[in-house]
Design a protein around this motif. Structure first.
Motif, PDB file in Angstrom:
ATOM      1  N   TRP A  85      66.820  77.323  33.549  1.00  0.00           N
ATOM      2  CA  TRP A  85      67.612  76.095  33.576  1.00  0.00           C
ATOM      3  C   TRP A  85      68.360  75.975  34.900  1.00  0.00           C
ATOM      4  O   TRP A  85      68.874  76.969  35.425  1.00  0.00           O
ATOM      5  N   GLY A 106      63.143  73.110  34.247  1.00  0.00           N
ATOM      6  CA  GLY A 106      64.503  73.616  34.085  1.00  0.00           C
ATOM      7  C   GLY A 106      65.576  72.582  34.315  1.00  0.00           C
ATOM      8  O   GLY A 106      66.759  72.926  34.460  1.00  0.00           O
ATOM      9  N   PRO A 142      67.955  69.918  32.864  1.00  0.00           N
ATOM     10  CA  PRO A 142      68.473  69.466  31.567  1.00  0.00           C
ATOM     11  C   PRO A 142      68.150  67.992  31.332  1.00  0.00           C
ATOM     12  O   PRO A 142      68.084  67.202  32.286  1.00  0.00           O
ATOM     13  N   ARG A 201      71.369  73.897  27.808  1.00  0.00           N
ATOM     14  CA  ARG A 201      70.690  74.934  28.569  1.00  0.00           C
ATOM     15  C   ARG A 201      70.431  76.153  27.676  1.00  0.00           C
ATOM     16  O   ARG A 201      70.499  77.293  28.117  1.00  0.00           O
TER      17      ARG A 201
END
Length: 246
Positions: free
Chosen positions: A113, A180, A182, A204
Motif C-alpha cells: 500500500w 497499492g 488506496p 490499507r
C-alpha cells in the motif's frame, strides 16, 4: 432437445475475439454433455443464454433468470482472459470457493500500500456513473474512460502520481488496488468493495478477500474450452428443469 431447452451463445460473429470465445464456450459445454449453439441472433429465446460483452445482446436478456455474462477480464491478458459470471440485476456475480485459484495464465500480485497522507485524488471515468463523493480540499485529477475520450496519460502513469483513486465501478480500480493505491469505490456490487475506504480514511488493510474473489472472476480461454469454467459455474443456478416441448 426442444426449443425451450436450448442453450444459446449470443455473439457478434464479426468480431474475432467474440467468435473465438463463443466457440470455446460451445466446446466447454459439450464436454459436460450440454449442447450449446452459437448464434448471431440477439433475440432468439432459449432456456439459458450466454451473452458476450455488454453491448451486443445483454439488454435483451437482462431479466432472464439464466444468463451468463462474458466480459472484459479484471486482470491478465485481455486477448485470452475474460470475466465470466451469472448476470444478476444487469451485472456479473462471481462465486468463489474456499481455495484461491492459481493458473499459469495470469497472476495476481499486490504491491505494498502507498503510505502517506492523501492529497492528490485520481477520479476514474466510468461508463455507468460518476462517483458521488465530495472531494473538496483535495487536488483532484479526472481521467476519462478511454472508450469515451482518449486520456492524456496511461493509467499506470496516472496511478503513479495519485495518492488515492476514486470511481464507481470501473475495472481501473482493480489496477489501482494491485498497484497499492488506496481506493474509494461507490458501487456496493464492485469487486473492489471489500478494500474501499474513504477520502479521509484510506483503507490499507488485508487484500486477501479481494485477491480470492478476483481469482474466481477471471477465466482463461483454455479453461473455458476445457469445461472448467462451466463445471464451476453450473453449481450456482438451477438447470434441472429443462422443458423439451418445441
Amino acid at each position: 432437445m426442444g426449443r425451450r431447452s436450448k442453450i444459446l451463445i449470443h455473439a457478434n460473429l464479426q468480431l474475432k475475439h467474440q467468435k473465438l470465445f463463443a466457440e470455446a464456450l460451445r466446446l466447454g459445454f459439450l464436454r459436460h454433455g450440454d449442447d450449446a449453439e452459437v448464434t448471431a441472433s440477439r433475440t432468439e429465446e432459449a432456456f439459458m443464454h450466454i451473452v458476450l460483452g455488454p453491448w451486443y445482446a445483454k439488454d435483451f436478456w437482462i431479466k432472464h433468470p439464466r444468463v451468463l455474462l462474458l466480459d472484459r477480464c479484471h486482470v491478465g491478458n485481455p486477448h485470452w482472459v475474460v470475466s465470466l459470471g451469472w448476470m444478476r440485476d444487469g451485472r456479473q456475480t462471481y462465486h468463489q470457493q474456499a481455495a484461491r485459484r492459481f493458473t499459469k495464465h495470469y497472476s495476481i500480485c499486490c504491491k505494498p500500500w502507498r503510505p502517506g497522507p492523501v492529497r492528490r485524488v485520481l477520479v476514474l471515468g466510468d461508463f455507468q456513473s460518476m462517483p458521488d463523493i465530495d472531494a473538496r480540499g483535495f487536488d483532484v485529477v479526472y481521467r476519462p474512460h478511454p472508450a469515451q475520450q482518449h486520456p492524456d496519460e496511461s493509467l499506470s502513469q496516472a496511478l503513479r502520481n495519485a495518492d488515492m483513486a476514486v470511481a464507481h465501478s470501473t475495472t481501473a480500480l482493480v489496477d489501482a488496488v494491485l498497484e497499492g493505491v488506496p481506493v474509494v469505490c461507490t458501487d456496493p456490487a464492485s469487486i473492489c468493495r471489500c478494500v474501499s475506504g474513504a477520502l479521509h480514511r484510506p483503507y490499507r488493510g488485508s487484500r486477501q478477500q479481494f485477491v480470492q474473489e478476483l481469482s474466481w472472476s477471471n477465466w482463461h480461454h483454455d479453461e473455458i474450452q476445457l469445461g472448467t469454467a462451466w463445471e464451476h459455474l453450473k453449481q450456482y443456478v438451477d438447470i434441472s428443469d429443462r422443458r423439451t416441448d418445441a
